[in-house]
Every structure is written in C-alpha cells, then in structure tokens.
Motif scaffolding. Structure first.
Motif, PDB file in Angstrom:
ATOM      1  N   ALA A  86      52.777  35.370  35.044  1.00  0.00           N
ATOM      2  CA  ALA A  86      52.244  36.057  35.630  1.00  0.00           C
ATOM      3  C   ALA A  86      51.412  36.271  35.918  1.00  0.00           C
ATOM      4  N   ILE A  87      50.299  34.807  34.940  1.00  0.00           N
ATOM      5  CA  ILE A  87      49.133  34.320  34.405  1.00  0.00           C
ATOM      6  C   ILE A  87      49.366  33.346  35.661  1.00  0.00           C
ATOM      7  N   SER A  88      50.062  31.988  35.956  1.00  0.00           N
ATOM      8  CA  SER A  88      50.586  31.075  37.080  1.00  0.00           C
ATOM      9  C   SER A  88      50.374  31.826  38.146  1.00  0.00           C
ATOM     10  N   HIS A  89      50.878  33.261  38.972  1.00  0.00           N
ATOM     11  CA  HIS A  89      51.174  33.571  39.555  1.00  0.00           C
ATOM     12  C   HIS A  89      49.452  33.288  40.332  1.00  0.00           C
ATOM     13  N   ASN A  90      48.560  34.562  39.179  1.00  0.00           N
ATOM     14  CA  ASN A  90      47.394  34.428  39.888  1.00  0.00           C
ATOM     15  C   ASN A  90      46.293  33.605  39.752  1.00  0.00           C
ATOM     16  N   ILE A  91      46.611  32.608  38.613  1.00  0.00           N
ATOM     17  CA  ILE A  91      45.888  30.798  38.594  1.00  0.00           C
ATOM     18  C   ILE A  91      46.133  30.591  41.001  1.00  0.00           C
ATOM     19  N   TYR A  92      47.411  30.626  41.512  1.00  0.00           N
ATOM     20  CA  TYR A  92      47.925  29.816  42.386  1.00  0.00           C
ATOM     21  C   TYR A  92      46.540  30.990  43.760  1.00  0.00           C
ATOM     22  N   SER A  93      46.806  31.898  43.593  1.00  0.00           N
ATOM     23  CA  SER A  93      45.873  32.928  43.782  1.00  0.00           C
ATOM     24  C   SER A  93      45.186  32.626  44.159  1.00  0.00           C
ATOM     25  N   ILE A  94      44.099  32.079  43.588  1.00  0.00           N
ATOM     26  CA  ILE A  94      42.570  31.210  42.481  1.00  0.00           C
ATOM     27  C   ILE A  94      42.304  29.968  43.939  1.00  0.00           C
ATOM     28  N   PHE A  95      43.476  29.469  43.799  1.00  0.00           N
ATOM     29  CA  PHE A  95      43.409  28.356  44.770  1.00  0.00           C
ATOM     30  C   PHE A  95      43.237  28.544  46.338  1.00  0.00           C
TER      31      PHE A  95
END
Length: 318
Positions: free
Chosen positions: A289-298
């Motif tokens: 869940a956290i990782s998918h948000n980080i990917y969205s930031i990129f």
C-alpha cells in the motif's frame, strides 16, 4: 464574436469592448486594461476580479463531498458562502466523527482570506456564513507557489525521517496536509480570478494540482503507517529518500531554469520510476500500500519535470 475596426483619430484605430464583459468587471472610462499580442491574436484582460454573487449549500444533503463543494466555491471566487446544517448531526470528517457545525468551522478556517461572519437560524434553516476578509493580490502568486513547494518539501522530509526511524507522526503530518491544501486552494483561486500574466494559466493549474497530489500521496503513506504500524523495510525508505531528492531538485529548477540539469533530473526520475515499477511487478518490495503511493509520487514528478519545460518553452525558440 465579430467587431468592426473604428477610425477614432488621425492615426488611431479602435475596437469596442463587449458590454457583457464590461458590466461583469464594472469597467469605467479611463480605467486601464492589458493588451497582449499573441501571434495573429490580441488578448485583452483586466486585473479586476470577477464579482461573484453569494453561494449557499446544504451540508447534510451533500455529505460526504460537502467540504469539496465549499472549497470549489472558494476557488471559483465567491466572496460569501452560506452553509446550512443539521444541529448535532454527526459526520465522519478526515477520519474523525464530529458535528456538522464543527466540520463547517474547520473548513471555513481552511480558506485563506475568508472569515467566519455569522452563525444563525433563518426560519427552519441553521446556517454558518463565511465572507471574504482580504482582497486577492495576483502579484502574490509566485510567493504563494513557492510556499506550496516549501510545505511539500517539509512534509516529505518529516515523513521520510519518521518512517526511517519507524516513528508515527500522524498529527504533524495532518497539519502539513492542511497547509498544502490551503495553499493549493489559494493558488487556484488566484488563477481562476486573474489568470496568469504570461499566458501560462493552464500549465500552472496542472502544476499546482500535481504538487497537491504528491502531498496527498505522502499523507496516505503516513495514514497507512499510523493505522498499521509495523517495520518499514530499508528498500522503501531508500525510494522515499529518492523521491524527496527529486522534489527538492525540481523546486530549485523551477525557481532557476537550467536545461542540462532538468534533462538530467528527468532521466533520473524516469529511470527510478521504471526500476520501481519492475520491482512492484515482481513483488520485490514490501509494504504494498505504501509502495504504490511512492510509485504514484514518481509518476507525478515525471509530469512535473515536463511542466517545468513547458513553463520555460521560450528556451526552445528558434
């Protein structure tokens, strides 16, 4: 709209202004307007804001999007907003159960340049009204835009530091999210009311929304950790640090455009985005869940790099 050119002097040609536009801004003889040449077009513009009528809404009917509607009315330029509510009615607001009136007060406090004016009852309607207390100044746009970047950098840094130490700082992040949203709303309101003097309104609108979207992703990361706790793996922390570095460098390149440095940043963001996507696909990263948000930031940062090029399109002129 077709207008005839009028000979108004020995060496002067003029064109009449549409009366609906004149009345909308209450323009008078002798007032100045801006005329900009754009290819085979002329852009005529006033620095006076649109005089909007007051607006009203019913909070109970519009729940759960009532706060979004209030923000929309504020950004559109309404100077008086009346929110009707049901006394003692409880609603869920940003993860907390509060009364409708308290939610209205919290939302009104969020609106920069507005103040709570009245709480009362009209026949069978309970209401709270907010009015404009400070006039918009389009010259403040650049300062406010840099302030949005500042709030985002502070938010990203405090979340990175907290998660690298497995520390929950949701209350501090909650305040940071509020500051980001406040600043974003004010910037959109200035753009809607005045536009951008260099004909870059749409690009700036997109830029602001993407910065705010990054802020939302960081808030979601903090909210997920606050709810689930647990240990954040070093790989996730490493990519959070990369994202923070990209944000800081993009802010610097926005303030002072450098073609070579922006090319380098764009390539780094793209490479990191592709690398991170590959790890997500192969399930090599924990905390999904956290990782998918980080990917969205990129993803948002890659679009922001493109927008910085767009705002400096003069560099490519032949």
């Amino acid at each position: 709209m077709i207008r005839k050119i009028i000979q108004s002097g020995p060496a002067t040609l003029s064109v009449s202004l549409p009366m609906t536009w004149v009345k909308k801004f209450n323009l008078k003889k002798g007032q100045e307007i801006n005329v900009e040449e754009q290819g085979n077009s002329l852009k005529i513009k006033t620095t006076l804001p649109i005089e909007e009528e007051s607006a009203k809404l019913n909070i109970t009917e519009l729940n759960p999007i009532s706060t979004k509607i209030i923000a929309m009315l504020y950004k559109t330029g309404y100077k008086k907003i009346r929110a009707e509510y049901t006394p003692n009615q409880m609603i869920l607001h940003r993860g907390k159960e509060i009364k409708e009136l308290d939610m209205i007060k919290n939302t009104f406090d969020h609106l920069i340049g507005m103040q709570l004016w009245e709480i009362g009852k009209d026949k069978d309607k309970n209401y709270a009204t907010v009015i404009e207390s400070t006039k918009l100044n389009p010259k403040e746009f650049e300062n406010v835009f840099n302030k949005l970047y500042f709030h985002l950098m502070h938010q990203s840094e405090q979340i990175y530091e907290a998660l690298s130490k497995n520390k929950d700082i949701f209350d501090e992040v909650f305040l940071g999210e509020r500051l980001i949203n406040q600043t974003q709303d004010l910037l959109i309101k200035i753009l809607i009311s005045f536009g951008h003097e260099e004909n870059k309104t749409l690009s700036y609108h997109d830029f602001i929304l993407r910065l705010e979207c990054i802020g939302d992703r960081y808030f979601e990361i903090a909210k997920i950790y606050h709810k689930n706790k647990g240990i954040i793996d070093s790989e996730t922390v490493k990519y959070l640090q990369k994202a923070n570095d990209f944000i800081e460098r993009s802010a610097s390149l926005y303030r002072k455009f450098d073609f070579e440095k922006l090319i380098q940043l764009t390539k780094e963001i793209y490479g990191t985005k592709e690398e991170y996507q590959e790890k997500l696909i192969k399930n090599k990263i924990k905390n999904s869940a956290i990782s998918h948000n980080i990917y969205s930031i990129f993803l948002e940062l890659y679009q922001i790099a493109e927008l910085i090029f767009t705002l400096n399109h003069e560099f490519f002129r032949d």
